[in-house]
Design a protein around this motif. Structure first.
Motif, PDB file in Angstrom:
ATOM      1  N   GLY A   1      35.264  43.323  48.051  1.00 40.89           N
ATOM      2  CA  GLY A   1      36.587  43.303  47.429  1.00 40.89           C
ATOM      3  C   GLY A   1      36.480  43.088  45.933  1.00 40.89           C
ATOM      4  O   GLY A   1      35.382  43.002  45.367  1.00 40.89           O
ATOM      5  N   VAL A   2      37.606  42.969  45.283  1.00 37.36           N
ATOM      6  CA  VAL A   2      37.634  42.747  43.841  1.00 37.36           C
ATOM      7  C   VAL A   2      37.600  41.249  43.558  1.00 37.36           C
ATOM      8  O   VAL A   2      38.029  40.431  44.383  1.00 37.36           O
ATOM      9  CB  VAL A   2      38.882  43.385  43.192  1.00 37.36           C
ATOM     10  CG1 VAL A   2      38.869  44.887  43.368  1.00 37.36           C
ATOM     11  CG2 VAL A   2      40.151  42.795  43.753  1.00 37.36           C
ATOM     12  N   TRP A   3      37.097  40.890  42.399  1.00 44.11           N
ATOM     13  CA  TRP A   3      37.077  39.490  41.986  1.00 44.11           C
ATOM     14  C   TRP A   3      38.476  39.048  41.620  1.00 44.11           C
ATOM     15  O   TRP A   3      39.201  39.757  40.932  1.00 44.11           O
ATOM     16  CB  TRP A   3      36.163  39.302  40.778  1.00 44.11           C
ATOM     17  CG  TRP A   3      34.715  39.330  41.126  1.00 44.11           C
ATOM     18  CD1 TRP A   3      33.832  40.335  40.866  1.00 44.11           C
ATOM     19  CD2 TRP A   3      33.973  38.300  41.789  1.00 44.11           C
ATOM     20  NE1 TRP A   3      32.589  39.992  41.337  1.00 44.11           N
ATOM     21  CE2 TRP A   3      32.639  38.748  41.897  1.00 44.11           C
ATOM     22  CE3 TRP A   3      34.300  37.046  42.304  1.00 44.11           C
ATOM     23  CZ2 TRP A   3      31.647  37.990  42.497  1.00 44.11           C
ATOM     24  CZ3 TRP A   3      33.304  36.291  42.894  1.00 44.11           C
ATOM     25  CH2 TRP A   3      31.997  36.764  42.985  1.00 44.11           C
ATOM     26  N   ARG A   4      38.849  37.866  42.078  1.00 47.51           N
ATOM     27  CA  ARG A   4      40.151  37.282  41.762  1.00 47.51           C
ATOM     28  C   ARG A   4      39.924  35.895  41.185  1.00 47.51           C
ATOM     29  O   ARG A   4      39.205  35.084  41.756  1.00 47.51           O
ATOM     30  CB  ARG A   4      41.010  37.177  43.003  1.00 47.51           C
ATOM     31  CG  ARG A   4      41.215  38.524  43.683  1.00 47.51           C
ATOM     32  CD  ARG A   4      42.503  38.544  44.465  1.00 47.51           C
ATOM     33  NE  ARG A   4      42.640  39.735  45.249  1.00 47.51           N
ATOM     34  CZ  ARG A   4      43.029  40.914  44.793  1.00 47.51           C
ATOM     35  NH1 ARG A   4      43.286  41.061  43.529  1.00 47.51           N
ATOM     36  NH2 ARG A   4      43.160  41.951  45.600  1.00 47.51           N
ATOM     37  N   LEU A   5      40.554  35.643  40.045  1.00 46.30           N
ATOM     38  CA  LEU A   5      40.446  34.339  39.399  1.00 46.30           C
ATOM     39  C   LEU A   5      41.296  33.335  40.152  1.00 46.30           C
ATOM     40  O   LEU A   5      42.420  33.634  40.561  1.00 46.30           O
ATOM     41  CB  LEU A   5      40.920  34.433  37.943  1.00 46.30           C
ATOM     42  CG  LEU A   5      40.831  33.157  37.118  1.00 46.30           C
ATOM     43  CD1 LEU A   5      39.390  32.672  37.024  1.00 46.30           C
ATOM     44  CD2 LEU A   5      41.405  33.390  35.740  1.00 46.30           C
ATOM     45  N   GLY A   6      40.742  32.144  40.373  1.00 50.01           N
ATOM     46  CA  GLY A   6      41.494  31.161  41.128  1.00 50.01           C
ATOM     47  C   GLY A   6      41.069  29.736  40.850  1.00 50.01           C
ATOM     48  O   GLY A   6      40.228  29.465  39.993  1.00 50.01           O
ATOM     49  N   ILE A   7      41.676  28.853  41.602  1.00 46.67           N
ATOM     50  CA  ILE A   7      41.409  27.421  41.521  1.00 46.67           C
ATOM     51  C   ILE A   7      41.026  26.952  42.909  1.00 46.67           C
ATOM     52  O   ILE A   7      41.747  27.197  43.878  1.00 46.67           O
ATOM     53  CB  ILE A   7      42.655  26.656  41.036  1.00 46.67           C
ATOM     54  CG1 ILE A   7      43.051  27.114  39.648  1.00 46.67           C
ATOM     55  CG2 ILE A   7      42.410  25.149  41.066  1.00 46.67           C
ATOM     56  CD1 ILE A   7      44.382  26.575  39.181  1.00 46.67           C
ATOM     57  N   GLY A   8      39.874  26.306  43.004  1.00 49.91           N
ATOM     58  CA  GLY A   8      39.456  25.709  44.264  1.00 49.91           C
ATOM     59  C   GLY A   8      39.805  24.231  44.250  1.00 49.91           C
ATOM     60  O   GLY A   8      39.601  23.551  43.249  1.00 49.91           O
ATOM     61  N   ARG A   9      40.364  23.740  45.357  1.00 51.30           N
ATOM     62  CA  ARG A   9      40.703  22.315  45.488  1.00 51.30           C
ATOM     63  C   ARG A   9      40.033  21.756  46.721  1.00 51.30           C
ATOM     64  O   ARG A   9      40.195  22.283  47.815  1.00 51.30           O
ATOM     65  CB  ARG A   9      42.213  22.125  45.629  1.00 51.30           C
ATOM     66  CG  ARG A   9      42.955  22.434  44.358  1.00 51.30           C
ATOM     67  CD  ARG A   9      44.387  22.013  44.440  1.00 51.30           C
ATOM     68  NE  ARG A   9      44.446  20.554  44.474  1.00 51.30           N
ATOM     69  CZ  ARG A   9      45.504  19.880  44.877  1.00 51.30           C
ATOM     70  NH1 ARG A   9      46.571  20.507  45.302  1.00 51.30           N
ATOM     71  NH2 ARG A   9      45.507  18.577  44.870  1.00 51.30           N
ATOM     72  N   TYR A  10      39.278  20.689  46.513  1.00 55.25           N
ATOM     73  CA  TYR A  10      38.627  20.015  47.633  1.00 55.25           C
ATOM     74  C   TYR A  10      39.634  19.096  48.299  1.00 55.25           C
ATOM     75  O   TYR A  10      40.263  18.268  47.646  1.00 55.25           O
ATOM     76  CB  TYR A  10      37.430  19.193  47.138  1.00 55.25           C
ATOM     77  CG  TYR A  10      36.365  20.060  46.503  1.00 55.25           C
ATOM     78  CD1 TYR A  10      35.523  20.836  47.286  1.00 55.25           C
ATOM     79  CD2 TYR A  10      36.206  20.104  45.124  1.00 55.25           C
ATOM     80  CE1 TYR A  10      34.549  21.629  46.715  1.00 55.25           C
ATOM     81  CE2 TYR A  10      35.233  20.890  44.548  1.00 55.25           C
ATOM     82  CZ  TYR A  10      34.413  21.650  45.334  1.00 55.25           C
ATOM     83  OH  TYR A  10      33.455  22.442  44.765  1.00 55.25           O
TER      84      TYR A  10
END
Length: 155
Positions: free
Chosen positions: A57-66
């Motif tokens: 797929g395409v790269w998507r900018l995001g935020i990971g939260r633990y």
């Protein structure tokens, strides 16, 4: 008649501008709430196909939260508070670490490493900076006893 048309067009353009500003503000507030809660890192994500030979797929900018034993991944450019992907620490397999290819690097944050992660049937790549990657690996290694986590990450 021409004056009324100009006023109508002006009102429509002003309304569109106001909607754009409100959407931008809503995304900024959403991002601030994610980051303010702690345990959040910027990372890009792309899904890999389940079958061999398929295109990623395409790269998507995001935020990971633990959040405990899961990593919630949210798109940066979105309004939903629900995560797009949920990656579970239990049974997680990290199988590869690499630098982005030159054609990939343009769509990613600078100085990131790409890791391949498999959670059951879901296989994704995460692109993170050095400190975010260190935090991710520490989160994996800090799993409670009995959590099967499989790390195959070359240094």
């Amino acid at each position: 008649m021409g004056e009324h048309l100009a006023l109508d067009v002006g009102a429509v353009l002003a309304a569109l501008a106001a909607v754009c500003v409100l959407v931008f503000l809503a995304m900024a507030v959403r991002r601030r709430l994610f980051v303010r809660g702690g345990g959040a890192v910027e990372c890009s994500l792309r899904e890999l196909p389940a079958e061999e030979g398929g295109a990623p797929g395409v790269w998507r900018l995001g935020i990971g939260r633990y959040k405990g034993d899961v990593l919630h991944w949210h798109r940066v450019f979105g309004l939903s508070r629900r995560p797009r992907q949920v990656i579970h620490r239990r049974g997680l397999v990290v199988s590869n670490r690499r630098s982005p290819d030159p054609e990939e690097a343009d769509g990613l944050l600078p100085d990131v490493s790409v890791i391949e992660v498999r959670d059951g049937d879901l296989t994704v790549e995460l692109a993170m900076g050095a400190s975010a990657l260190t935090g991710f690996l520490a989160w994996l290694e800090a799993a409670p006893p009995g959590f099967p986590v499989d790390l195959h990450v070359p240094e």
